[in-house]
Design a protein around this motif. Structure first.
Motif, PDB file in Angstrom:
ATOM      1  N   ILE A  49       1.642   3.129   9.612  1.00  0.00           N
ATOM      2  CA  ILE A  49       0.734   2.341   8.778  1.00  0.00           C
ATOM      3  C   ILE A  49       1.535   1.407   7.874  1.00  0.00           C
ATOM      4  CG2 ILE A  49      -0.862   2.471   6.823  1.00  0.00           C
ATOM      5  CD1 ILE A  49      -1.985   5.046   8.119  1.00  0.00           C
ATOM      6  N   ARG A  50       2.535   1.956   7.215  1.00  0.00           N
ATOM      7  CA  ARG A  50       3.333   1.139   6.297  1.00  0.00           C
ATOM      8  C   ARG A  50       4.107   0.059   7.044  1.00  0.00           C
ATOM      9  NH1 ARG A  50       4.981   6.181   2.446  1.00  0.00           N
ATOM     10  NH2 ARG A  50       3.266   5.924   0.955  1.00  0.00           N
ATOM     11  N   ALA A  51       4.628   0.403   8.218  1.00  0.00           N
ATOM     12  CA  ALA A  51       5.366  -0.585   9.001  1.00  0.00           C
ATOM     13  C   ALA A  51       4.460  -1.723   9.451  1.00  0.00           C
ATOM     14  CB  ALA A  51       6.017   0.094  10.213  1.00  0.00           C
ATOM     15  N   VAL A  52       3.258  -1.386   9.915  1.00  0.00           N
ATOM     16  CA  VAL A  52       2.318  -2.421  10.366  1.00  0.00           C
ATOM     17  C   VAL A  52       1.879  -3.288   9.191  1.00  0.00           C
ATOM     18  CG1 VAL A  52      -0.007  -2.810  11.265  1.00  0.00           C
ATOM     19  CG2 VAL A  52       1.503  -1.186  12.403  1.00  0.00           C
ATOM     20  N   LEU A  53       1.593  -2.683   8.043  1.00  0.00           N
ATOM     21  CA  LEU A  53       1.176  -3.465   6.883  1.00  0.00           C
ATOM     22  C   LEU A  53       2.290  -4.401   6.431  1.00  0.00           C
ATOM     23  CD1 LEU A  53      -0.775  -0.792   4.793  1.00  0.00           C
ATOM     24  CD2 LEU A  53      -1.730  -2.761   6.004  1.00  0.00           C
ATOM     25  N   ARG A  54       3.526  -3.911   6.420  1.00  0.00           N
ATOM     26  CA  ARG A  54       4.648  -4.788   6.046  1.00  0.00           C
ATOM     27  C   ARG A  54       4.774  -5.951   7.016  1.00  0.00           C
ATOM     28  NH1 ARG A  54       7.438   0.143   4.982  1.00  0.00           N
ATOM     29  NH2 ARG A  54       8.403   0.028   7.035  1.00  0.00           N
ATOM     30  N   ARG A  55       4.680  -5.644   8.308  1.00  0.00           N
ATOM     31  CA  ARG A  55       4.864  -6.672   9.330  1.00  0.00           C
ATOM     32  C   ARG A  55       3.746  -7.703   9.296  1.00  0.00           C
ATOM     33  NH1 ARG A  55       5.326  -3.450  13.290  1.00  0.00           N
ATOM     34  NH2 ARG A  55       3.292  -3.677  14.286  1.00  0.00           N
TER      35      ARG A  55
ATOM     36  N   LEU B  42       2.326  -7.464  -4.834  1.00  0.00           N
ATOM     37  CA  LEU B  42       3.648  -8.093  -4.867  1.00  0.00           C
ATOM     38  C   LEU B  42       4.693  -6.992  -4.845  1.00  0.00           C
ATOM     39  CD1 LEU B  42       3.231 -10.948  -7.517  1.00  0.00           C
ATOM     40  CD2 LEU B  42       2.835 -11.016  -5.050  1.00  0.00           C
ATOM     41  N   SER B  43       5.640  -7.096  -3.947  1.00  0.00           N
ATOM     42  CA  SER B  43       6.657  -6.061  -3.808  1.00  0.00           C
ATOM     43  C   SER B  43       7.667  -6.145  -4.944  1.00  0.00           C
ATOM     44  CB  SER B  43       7.384  -6.212  -2.471  1.00  0.00           C
ATOM     45  OG  SER B  43       8.163  -7.402  -2.465  1.00  0.00           O
ATOM     46  N   LYS B  44       8.378  -5.040  -5.175  1.00  0.00           N
ATOM     47  CA  LYS B  44       9.443  -5.034  -6.168  1.00  0.00           C
ATOM     48  C   LYS B  44      10.546  -6.013  -5.782  1.00  0.00           C
ATOM     49  CE  LYS B  44      10.940  -1.148  -7.755  1.00  0.00           C
ATOM     50  NZ  LYS B  44      11.409   0.253  -7.895  1.00  0.00           N
ATOM     51  N   GLU B  45      10.789  -6.154  -4.459  1.00  0.00           N
ATOM     52  CA  GLU B  45      11.800  -7.105  -3.996  1.00  0.00           C
ATOM     53  C   GLU B  45      11.427  -8.529  -4.418  1.00  0.00           C
ATOM     54  OE1 GLU B  45      11.979  -3.545  -1.317  1.00  0.00           O
ATOM     55  OE2 GLU B  45      10.387  -4.804  -2.122  1.00  0.00           O
TER      56      GLU B  45
ATOM     57  N   GLY C 183       4.791   2.755  -2.541  1.00  0.00           N
ATOM     58  CA  GLY C 183       5.499   2.289  -1.364  1.00  0.00           C
ATOM     59  C   GLY C 183       5.313   0.807  -1.074  1.00  0.00           C
ATOM     60  N   GLN C 184       4.525   0.097  -1.904  1.00  0.00           N
ATOM     61  CA  GLN C 184       4.248  -1.313  -1.635  1.00  0.00           C
ATOM     62  C   GLN C 184       4.686  -2.220  -2.787  1.00  0.00           C
ATOM     63  OE1 GLN C 184       2.812  -2.411   1.296  1.00  0.00           O
ATOM     64  NE2 GLN C 184       2.853  -0.311   2.059  1.00  0.00           N
ATOM     65  N   GLY C 185       4.274  -1.889  -4.021  1.00  0.00           N
ATOM     66  CA  GLY C 185       4.613  -2.743  -5.139  1.00  0.00           C
ATOM     67  C   GLY C 185       3.565  -2.659  -6.229  1.00  0.00           C
TER      68      GLY C 185
ATOM     69  N   ARG D  14      12.154 -13.202  -8.080  1.00  0.00           N
ATOM     70  CA  ARG D  14      11.537 -14.288  -8.847  1.00  0.00           C
ATOM     71  C   ARG D  14      11.820 -14.167 -10.342  1.00  0.00           C
ATOM     72  NH1 ARG D  14      10.936 -14.946  -4.211  1.00  0.00           N
ATOM     73  NH2 ARG D  14       9.417 -16.240  -3.112  1.00  0.00           N
ATOM     74  N   VAL D  15      11.772 -12.953 -10.862  1.00  0.00           N
ATOM     75  CA  VAL D  15      11.870 -12.755 -12.309  1.00  0.00           C
ATOM     76  C   VAL D  15      13.313 -12.576 -12.773  1.00  0.00           C
ATOM     77  CG1 VAL D  15      11.203 -11.244 -14.225  1.00  0.00           C
ATOM     78  CG2 VAL D  15       9.551 -11.784 -12.410  1.00  0.00           C
ATOM     79  N   LEU D  16      14.087 -11.800 -12.019  1.00  0.00           N
ATOM     80  CA  LEU D  16      15.455 -11.482 -12.440  1.00  0.00           C
ATOM     81  C   LEU D  16      16.507 -12.290 -11.687  1.00  0.00           C
ATOM     82  CD1 LEU D  16      15.060  -7.608 -12.733  1.00  0.00           C
ATOM     83  CD2 LEU D  16      14.726  -9.355 -14.499  1.00  0.00           C
ATOM     84  N   HIS D  17      16.056 -13.046 -10.683  1.00  0.00           N
ATOM     85  CA  HIS D  17      16.920 -13.962  -9.938  1.00  0.00           C
ATOM     86  C   HIS D  17      18.088 -13.249  -9.259  1.00  0.00           C
ATOM     87  CE1 HIS D  17      14.594 -17.000 -11.980  1.00  0.00           C
ATOM     88  NE2 HIS D  17      14.961 -16.513 -13.143  1.00  0.00           N
TER      89      HIS D  17
END
Length: 242
Positions: free
Chosen positions: A117-123, A183-186, A231-233, A191-194
């Motif tokens: 599920i997580r892999a499909v949602l990410r993709r 919005l993911s942590k990545e 697991g998403q953000g 964007r915020v911490l560059h």
């Protein structure tokens, strides 16, 4: 919890209850349709269905899962994971050809199902056109009693200015701009911490925790403003129509 529920299309209520409990622990809400007709009613019209992903059993009463998949795909791009019988290669091939995003043999391991599920949602979220603007917002943003003016670098709650650090204001701006979207942590770290997110890096978590505290204090309520999606953000939820 993930902001949108998942839909299980399977005629086994006991399996549905088992998966509902397991997925709830993993941060997902699961709803169930017992046959293709119920699923069609839940997913149509395609533009307004509320589901992030569908788990679709091939063996259904009255109408097969493959038939439902074929019926859905012309107008509905919701990610779909097919549940197939072991050794039924032709079903897996047909499912993928008809537009399924992944498949899993029954009986399935709940842990593997969560991973898929997580892999499909990410993709699928990475591949679809994003509604999120990557640039820093320029226009003022307002949700409920919270107003952010990017040009003035100012945030007001109930018309009172609240003090935020530069990083806190920036993370708030990106979340409000993408209200209702995870919005993911990545993404937020870049964007915020560059810089890129690294292992055990909790800087964004800390900034978001402080933003939450300040907004809750200013609102004088514990109403949820920023939801953590395991697991998403993170996703901005305050002031959105229910």
């Amino acid at each position: 919890m993930y902001p949108q529920p998942l839909l299980l299309v399977d005629d086994d209520p006991e399996l549905g209850e088992l998966l509902r409990e397991y997925l709830a622990y993993e941060g997902f809400e699961l709803q169930q349709a017992l046959d293709a007709e119920q699923a069609w009613q839940s997913l149509h019209p395609a533009q307004s269905h509320p589901y992030a992903l569908v788990i679709l059993d091939i063996m259904l009463p009255k109408q097969s899962g493959l038939d439902l998949l074929q019926q859905l795909r012309p107008s509905c791009n919701v990610p779909i994971i097919m549940l197939t019988g072991r050794g039924e290669d032709i079903d897996r091939i047909l499912g993928l050809e008809l537009g399924a995003d992944d498949y899993l043999s029954k009986p399935c391991n709940p842990r593997e199902l969560v991973a898929r599920i997580r892999a499909v949602l990410r993709r699928t979220q990475a591949n679809k056109p994003s509604l999120v603007k990557t640039g820093f917002p320029q226009a003022p943003l307002t949700y409920g009693y919270i107003h952010l003016h990017p040009g003035l670098r100012e945030v007001k709650v109930h018309q009172q200015v609240i003090e935020l650090t530069s990083a806190e204001l920036n993370v708030l701006a990106y979340l409000m701009q993408a209200a209702g979207q995870v919005l993911s942590k990545e993404y937020l770290t870049e964007r915020v911490l560059h810089r890129e997110l690294t292992a055990y890096d909790r800087a964004i978590d800390v900034h978001i925790s402080r933003v939450r505290q300040k907004l809750h204090q200013a609102l004088a309520t514990e109403t949820e403003v920023i939801k953590t999606v395991r697991g998403q953000g993170y996703v901005w939820v305050y002031g959105l129509a229910s």
